[in-house]
Design an enzyme around this catalytic site. Structure first.
Site, PDB file in Angstrom:
ATOM      1  N   ARG A 157       0.834  -1.208   0.000  1.00  0.00           N
ATOM      2  CA  ARG A 157       0.000   0.000   0.000  1.00  0.00           C
ATOM      3  C   ARG A 157       0.866   1.254   0.000  1.00  0.00           C
ATOM      4  O   ARG A 157       0.569   2.230  -0.712  1.00  0.00           O
ATOM      5  CB  ARG A 157      -0.919  -0.018   1.218  1.00  0.00           C
ATOM      6  CG  ARG A 157      -1.805   1.212   1.336  1.00  0.00           C
ATOM      7  CD  ARG A 157      -2.737   1.135   2.524  1.00  0.00           C
ATOM      8  NE  ARG A 157      -2.025   1.017   3.792  1.00  0.00           N
ATOM      9  CZ  ARG A 157      -2.622   1.040   4.983  1.00  0.00           C
ATOM     10  NH1 ARG A 157      -3.934   1.150   5.063  1.00  0.00           N
ATOM     11  NH2 ARG A 157      -1.922   0.916   6.098  1.00  0.00           N
TER      12      ARG A 157
ATOM     13  N   TYR B  23       5.254   6.665  11.736  1.00  0.00           N
ATOM     14  CA  TYR B  23       5.636   5.666  12.729  1.00  0.00           C
ATOM     15  C   TYR B  23       7.062   5.160  12.476  1.00  0.00           C
ATOM     16  O   TYR B  23       7.469   4.974  11.319  1.00  0.00           O
ATOM     17  CB  TYR B  23       4.698   4.456  12.663  1.00  0.00           C
ATOM     18  CG  TYR B  23       3.362   4.623  13.345  1.00  0.00           C
ATOM     19  CD1 TYR B  23       3.059   5.741  14.110  1.00  0.00           C
ATOM     20  CD2 TYR B  23       2.396   3.634  13.231  1.00  0.00           C
ATOM     21  CE1 TYR B  23       1.839   5.874  14.738  1.00  0.00           C
ATOM     22  CE2 TYR B  23       1.156   3.751  13.856  1.00  0.00           C
ATOM     23  CZ  TYR B  23       0.884   4.884  14.613  1.00  0.00           C
ATOM     24  OH  TYR B  23      -0.324   5.002  15.227  1.00  0.00           O
TER      25      TYR B  23
ATOM     26  N   ARG C  38      -5.617  10.434  10.348  1.00  0.00           N
ATOM     27  CA  ARG C  38      -6.448  10.074  11.496  1.00  0.00           C
ATOM     28  C   ARG C  38      -7.933  10.317  11.221  1.00  0.00           C
ATOM     29  O   ARG C  38      -8.791   9.633  11.786  1.00  0.00           O
ATOM     30  CB  ARG C  38      -6.025  10.870  12.725  1.00  0.00           C
ATOM     31  CG  ARG C  38      -4.611  10.607  13.196  1.00  0.00           C
ATOM     32  CD  ARG C  38      -4.448   9.178  13.696  1.00  0.00           C
ATOM     33  NE  ARG C  38      -3.061   8.935  14.132  1.00  0.00           N
ATOM     34  CZ  ARG C  38      -2.610   7.755  14.491  1.00  0.00           C
ATOM     35  NH1 ARG C  38      -3.403   6.701  14.476  1.00  0.00           N
ATOM     36  NH2 ARG C  38      -1.341   7.610  14.865  1.00  0.00           N
TER      37      ARG C  38
ATOM     38  N   GLU D  57     -10.409  -1.085  19.056  1.00  0.00           N
ATOM     39  CA  GLU D  57     -10.245  -0.031  18.054  1.00  0.00           C
ATOM     40  C   GLU D  57     -11.639   0.487  17.702  1.00  0.00           C
ATOM     41  O   GLU D  57     -12.598  -0.287  17.634  1.00  0.00           O
ATOM     42  CB  GLU D  57      -9.533  -0.575  16.806  1.00  0.00           C
ATOM     43  CG  GLU D  57      -9.274   0.459  15.742  1.00  0.00           C
ATOM     44  CD  GLU D  57      -8.340  -0.053  14.644  1.00  0.00           C
ATOM     45  OE1 GLU D  57      -8.617   0.212  13.460  1.00  0.00           O
ATOM     46  OE2 GLU D  57      -7.343  -0.736  14.987  1.00  0.00           O
TER      47      GLU D  57
END
Length: 350
Positions: free
Chosen positions: A155, A207, A220, A335
């Site tokens: 991706r 990250y 986000r 989540e």
């Protein structure tokens, strides 16, 4: 606000997601749907509506469908390569699957490249929401990486070729109760997406390598605006899958209640007016404003606790569904993703 979009006065097509029972008739003008059932499949449903089924329902849970409909008549859908899609002139719904046994790295890059090519060719260049339903996501692939990490690699290469971080929309990467991968993408023709980050969290695409060789490619949240000559803005806020992560680190490992509370606090900080003002998109939401919410819980024994806590934070009108599946890190137990509704405002965005 200058964004290259025509400001002529015209009716704006609104997008309406909702949860319906699997055997119920779909809402009028449904563009596409995701069924949370017991297998992985993709097809054209009644009226050639793209229909993705993902194995996410528990044995004691009735299957349900997340339908995406709009206020504009749906046009004839079609297929392109591995993709099935439907459109209405303003929104494009795309879905596809990656079969178990495929190389997730190469397959993910291929599917995402196909998505980017389709939205460009059909004129829906504003990508604003993606879901990645990944079977066996935390299991080890032949490469030694997790299947999820393999998927993330492919991706990331596709996004790097597409335009990089500035074009990464809200997204969810979540486990299933089966194998293979199901993908869904939503894009708009004239809506203006603004990708939003969380003040409590490191952007996912930054990250460090301890979480995998490539960082996840998503924002986000994404706010979708429509600008008209009357200066009214119709907008929805699409919140990515959010967990108990502060900075880039998982917190309260093993403590479900603390993880759930932290996750809800992360959601509240994300949609708060002070944060959204940084991106000049909205005066802000409370969690009680959410219209839809999906709560992904790793341990089935924690679902009752999740239900009791979440209901204290959300509004009576919030339709919340709970699914017992893996989350993207082994230590994470919950989540949550959400949709905040379309609203019409006058001269509210400065």
């Amino acid at each position: 606000m200058s964004d290259g979009v025509s400001t002529e006065t015209k009716a704006i097509s609104l997008l309406h997601p909702r949860f319906v029972a699997a055997r119920k008739r779909l809402p009028t003008n449904t563009l596409g749907c995701i069924e949370f059932g017991d297998c992985l499949s993709v097809s054209k449903g009644p009226g050639a509506i793209p229909h993705l089924t993902v194995p996410m329902a528990r044995s004691n849970q009735e299957s349900f469908v997340e339908s995406w409909s709009s206020t504009a008549p749906r046009k004839e859908g079609g297929t392109r390569g591995d993709l099935i899609y439907s459109e209405d002139g303003e929104y494009l719904f795309i879905t596809t699957i990656i079969a178990e046994g495929d190389d997730y790295d190469k397959a993910a890059e291929s599917r995402y490249r196909q998505i980017f090519e389709l939205i460009a060719d059909l004129g829906y260049s504003r990508l604003f929401r993606i879901w990645n339903y990944i079977g066996n996501m935390l299991d080890t692939a032949p490469s030694g990486l997790q299947f999820y990490q393999e998927f993330v690699k492919g991706r990331e290469r596709a996004f790097a070729n597409y335009g990089g971080t500035k074009l990464m929309p809200a997204a969810t990467g979540i486990g299933t109760r089966g194998s293979g991968i199901g993908l869904v993408a939503l894009a708009s023709r004239t809506g203006v997406p603004t990708h939003v980050e969380n003040p409590r969290q490191t952007p996912a695409y930054e990250y460090p390598e301890q979480y995998g060789p490539k960082a996840p490619s998503f924002a986000r949240a994404t706010v979708l605006n429509h600008n008209t000559a009357s200066e009214s803005y119709t907008q929805s806020l699409y919140v990515s899958g959010t967990s108990s992560i502060l900075g880039h680190e998982s917190v309260y490992c093993g403590d479900f209640n603390a993880q759930l509370t932290t996750t809800l606090e992360n959601l509240a900080a994300l949609v708060d007016g002070k944060n959204l003002a940084r991106f000049k998109v909205h005066k802000g939401f409370d969690l009680t404003d959410a219209s839809l919410m999906k709560v992904y819980v790793k341990r089935s024994t924690d679902i009752t606790k999740a239900y009791e806590t979440v209901r204290k934070y959300v509004g009576k009108q919030t339709d919340v569904r709970y699914l017992n599946v893996d989350v993207c890190r082994k230590e994470l137990l919950v989540e949550i993703e959400a949709v905040f509704p379309s609203v019409s405002r006058l001269k509210e965005i400065k």
